[in-house]
Design a protein around this motif. Structure first.
Motif, short mmCIF file in Angstrom:
data_model
loop_
_atom_site.label_atom_id
_atom_site.label_comp_id
_atom_site.label_asym_id
_atom_site.label_seq_id
_atom_site.Cartn_x
_atom_site.Cartn_y
_atom_site.Cartn_z
N ASN A 165 29.83 -38.67 -42.79
CA ASN A 165 28.86 -39.57 -43.34
C ASN A 165 28.75 -39.83 -44.77
OD1 ASN A 165 28.14 -40.63 -40.61
ND2 ASN A 165 26.59 -39.05 -40.37
N GLU A 166 28.71 -38.80 -45.43
CA GLU A 166 28.87 -38.88 -46.82
C GLU A 166 29.90 -39.50 -47.58
OE1 GLU A 166 26.53 -37.93 -49.23
OE2 GLU A 166 25.19 -38.02 -47.91
N LYS A 167 31.18 -39.42 -46.80
CA LYS A 167 32.40 -40.07 -47.41
C LYS A 167 32.40 -41.57 -46.69
CE LYS A 167 35.57 -36.03 -47.39
NZ LYS A 167 36.64 -35.61 -46.73
N ALA A 168 31.62 -41.87 -45.87
CA ALA A 168 31.42 -43.15 -45.19
C ALA A 168 30.43 -44.10 -45.97
CB ALA A 168 31.06 -43.25 -43.78
N LYS A 169 30.40 -44.01 -47.31
CA LYS A 169 29.45 -44.68 -48.29
C LYS A 169 30.32 -45.68 -49.16
CE LYS A 169 25.46 -41.63 -47.59
NZ LYS A 169 24.46 -40.56 -48.42
N CYS A 211 33.57 -49.92 -45.20
CA CYS A 211 33.49 -48.33 -45.15
C CYS A 211 34.61 -47.89 -45.50
CB CYS A 211 33.33 -48.01 -43.50
SG CYS A 211 33.14 -46.44 -43.41
N PRO A 212 34.80 -46.92 -46.44
CA PRO A 212 35.79 -46.35 -46.90
C PRO A 212 36.42 -45.26 -45.90
CG PRO A 212 33.91 -45.21 -47.74
CD PRO A 212 33.61 -46.44 -47.10
N VAL A 213 35.84 -45.08 -44.68
CA VAL A 213 36.31 -44.36 -43.62
C VAL A 213 37.01 -44.93 -42.58
CG1 VAL A 213 35.61 -42.56 -41.78
CG2 VAL A 213 34.77 -42.13 -44.12
N CYS A 214 36.06 -45.88 -42.00
CA CYS A 214 36.74 -46.89 -40.80
C CYS A 214 37.07 -48.32 -41.18
CB CYS A 214 35.99 -46.66 -39.76
SG CYS A 214 34.13 -47.39 -40.05
N GLY A 215 36.72 -48.34 -42.38
CA GLY A 215 37.09 -49.93 -42.68
C GLY A 215 36.02 -51.21 -42.14
N ALA A 251 25.51 -47.01 -46.86
CA ALA A 251 26.15 -46.27 -45.79
C ALA A 251 26.81 -47.13 -44.70
CB ALA A 251 25.26 -45.25 -45.12
N CYS A 252 27.95 -46.60 -44.04
CA CYS A 252 28.45 -47.32 -42.85
C CYS A 252 27.52 -47.17 -41.51
CB CYS A 252 29.57 -46.81 -42.48
SG CYS A 252 30.57 -47.48 -40.96
N ASP A 253 27.45 -48.53 -41.14
CA ASP A 253 26.39 -48.33 -39.66
C ASP A 253 27.08 -47.47 -38.68
OD1 ASP A 253 24.81 -50.19 -41.08
OD2 ASP A 253 25.48 -52.01 -40.24
#
Length: 240
Positions: free
Chosen positions: A103-107, A222-226, A94-96
């Motif tokens: 959150n589920e997408k940020a893995k 992180c696939p959401v925020c990079g 997971a992303c910190d």
């Protein structure tokens, strides 16, 4: 008429702390099933006993799994696992950063090559300590049973901490004379540890903090925020 049974390939590996080369085979379906059942039980004792049983069955040389250091047990299993079900492990991290509903997408998924997992020793590590005059101790790497005691005790319970340390003494020397811990009583060993100075005790603690560990550095975004992450995985539990 007996059914034909396929012969399994035999591989070699070096046991990290002893440097001894042992031969092993991949685990079979019955052993993989046992591992799966143990994992589903979520009982640490069942999982450890099953792990030791699988290693004992797969290693072709005569070894006492109860006396193996934790890092040896972990390394041997991961090597056997690599030859049994594939040399890569897929893990999710997971992303910190807290992304709330995302959150589920940020893995991120990370694939680890088993062959790149190494056994690393901390800087300045030693298992031998000169204490006073010509007296010193040589430590031994804790087995799974000893480590279980260390993890299950309250670190504020000094008596229990000292007991675990005493169990990890291989021998005490005075000049050329050697006093093996297995030939001493538990009370004598604990008394010996109790009489160490603070400086001497810190050096013994450092033995545990720097002893060899299964380690692997991983990186992912992180696939959401990079956001870029770098983490150090340690111990067998980190890879499953």
């Amino acid at each position: 008429m007996a059914l034909p049974i396929m012969s399994t390939p035999i591989y070699s590996m070096i046991v990290p702390t002893s440097g001894v080369t042992v031969k092993y085979r991949p685990f079979l379906v019955k052993e993989e099933k046992a591992l799966l059942i143990a994992q589903q039980s979520e009982d640490i004792k069942v999982m450890i006993d099953t792990l030791k049983g699988v290693i004992k069955s797969c290693v072709q040389d005569n070894i006492d799994v109860d006396k193996l250091a934790v890092v040896d047990l972990e390394y041997m299993f991961i090597q056997i696992r690599g030859k049994s079900v594939g040399e890569t492990i897929d893990l999710t991290f997971a992303c910190d950063t807290d992304h709330g509903e995302q959150n589920e997408k940020a893995k991120a998924s990370v694939t680890i090559d088993v062959s790149t997992i190494s056994v690393d020793t901390g800087e300045g590590h030693t298992n031998k300590f000169d204490l006073f005059d010509n007296v010193g101790i040589v430590m031994k790497y804790p087995t799974v049973d000893i480590l279980k005691k260390l993890e299950s005790i309250d670190t504020t319970d000094i008596d229990k901490v000292f007991e675990v340390i005493a169990l990890s003494i291989d021998y005490i020397y005075q000049g050329d004379e050697i006093f093996y811990s297995k030939e001493q009583s538990r009370e004598e060993l604990i008394q010996f540890v109790n009489n160490l100075t603070s400086e001497q005790f810190i050096r013994v603690q450092n033995f545990f903090e720097t002893m060899p560990k299964l380690r692997k550095k991983i990186e992912y975004d992180c696939p959401v925020c990079g956001r870029h992450h770098e983490k150090m995985l340690e111990g067998l539990q980190s890879f499953f």
